[in-house]
Design a protein around this motif. Structure first.
Motif, PDB file in Angstrom:
ATOM      1  N   PRO A 151      -0.762  -4.301  -2.914  1.00 46.13           N
ATOM      2  CA  PRO A 151      -1.050  -5.738  -3.041  1.00 46.13           C
ATOM      3  C   PRO A 151      -0.091  -6.447  -4.002  1.00 46.13           C
ATOM      4  N   MET A 152       0.191  -7.715  -3.695  1.00 48.47           N
ATOM      5  CA  MET A 152       1.074  -8.531  -4.530  1.00 48.47           C
ATOM      6  C   MET A 152       0.331  -9.790  -4.955  1.00 48.47           C
ATOM      7  N   ALA A 153       0.428 -10.138  -6.225  1.00 49.34           N
ATOM      8  CA  ALA A 153      -0.196 -11.368  -6.714  1.00 49.34           C
ATOM      9  C   ALA A 153       0.547 -12.595  -6.183  1.00 49.34           C
ATOM     10  N   LYS A 191       6.758  -2.475  -2.947  1.00 50.52           N
ATOM     11  CA  LYS A 191       6.655  -1.024  -2.972  1.00 50.52           C
ATOM     12  C   LYS A 191       5.316  -0.637  -2.351  1.00 50.52           C
ATOM     13  N   THR A 192       5.278   0.505  -1.711  1.00 51.92           N
ATOM     14  CA  THR A 192       4.045   0.940  -1.060  1.00 51.92           C
ATOM     15  C   THR A 192       3.014   1.436  -2.060  1.00 51.92           C
ATOM     16  N   GLU A 193       3.449   1.934  -3.201  1.00 48.15           N
ATOM     17  CA  GLU A 193       2.514   2.558  -4.127  1.00 48.15           C
ATOM     18  C   GLU A 193       2.212   1.743  -5.387  1.00 48.15           C
ATOM     19  N   ASP A 194       3.009   0.753  -5.722  1.00 53.48           N
ATOM     20  CA  ASP A 194       2.815   0.004  -6.969  1.00 53.48           C
ATOM     21  C   ASP A 194       2.602  -1.477  -6.693  1.00 53.48           C
ATOM     22  N   SER A 195       1.466  -2.010  -7.140  1.00 58.26           N
ATOM     23  CA  SER A 195       1.233  -3.437  -6.928  1.00 58.26           C
ATOM     24  C   SER A 195       2.182  -4.251  -7.799  1.00 58.26           C
TER      25      SER A 195
END
Length: 162
Positions: free
Chosen positions: A41-43, A69-73
């Motif tokens: 997820p992205m803010a 990135k797939t693993e780090d929001s």
């Protein structure tokens, strides 16, 4: 035995009714796009998808690709290429960084191991402006990156069998 039937039958009917409501409720919501579901997820929704930029770092023209990135929001990764092979012989220069609001901070690596530069920019009206700095801090250049429109996907017409 008759007591069990009287208790279990209504429970079975209720659970079937409830699952029918769940399916109906799911059908009314919009499905998540396949691309969005594979990323963290992205803010900031601007960076929540794959995006392409074109612009300049100093006098050099570049083309950049970023994606969450797939693993780090709130993290991005990608690469860029300097036109004409002026830097890194035209090979991709890797990027990884963080998004905080409209601020974008990234590190780059020409060899995939060592940091070769730092990007510090801010998004405003589909344009990212900022300062690029070499890893040793001796060289600084302004950069401007303009968002490229997403490529249009042509719909393939299928013939319907009658």
């Amino acid at each position: 035995m008759r007591f069990l039937r009287l208790v279990l039958l209504p429970l079975t009917l209720l659970s079937g009714f409830a699952s029918g409501l769940t399916v109906e409720a799911q059908d009314k919501t919009e499905p998540a796009s396949p691309a969005a579901s594979r990323f963290a997820p992205m803010a900031n929704p601007f960076f929540a998808r794959e995006i392409e930029f074109q612009g300049k770092i100093g006098d050099d023209k570049i083309r950049m690709h970023l994606q969450p990135k797939t693993e780090d929001s709130d993290s991005v990764e990608g690469s860029y290429v300097v036109a004409g092979g002026k830097r890194n012989h035209g090979k991709k220069i890797l990027l990884a960084g963080e998004v905080s609001g409209n601020k974008l901070i990234m590190e780059e690596s020409e060899d995939g191991v060592d940091v070769s530069g730092q990007w510090d920019g801010e998004l405003k009206d589909n344009v990212i402006r900022g300062i690029w700095q070499s890893d040793d801090g001796k060289v600084s250049k302004e950069f401007v990156l303009e968002l490229l429109p997403a490529p249009k996907i042509k719909k393939v017409k299928t013939s319907s069998a009658k």
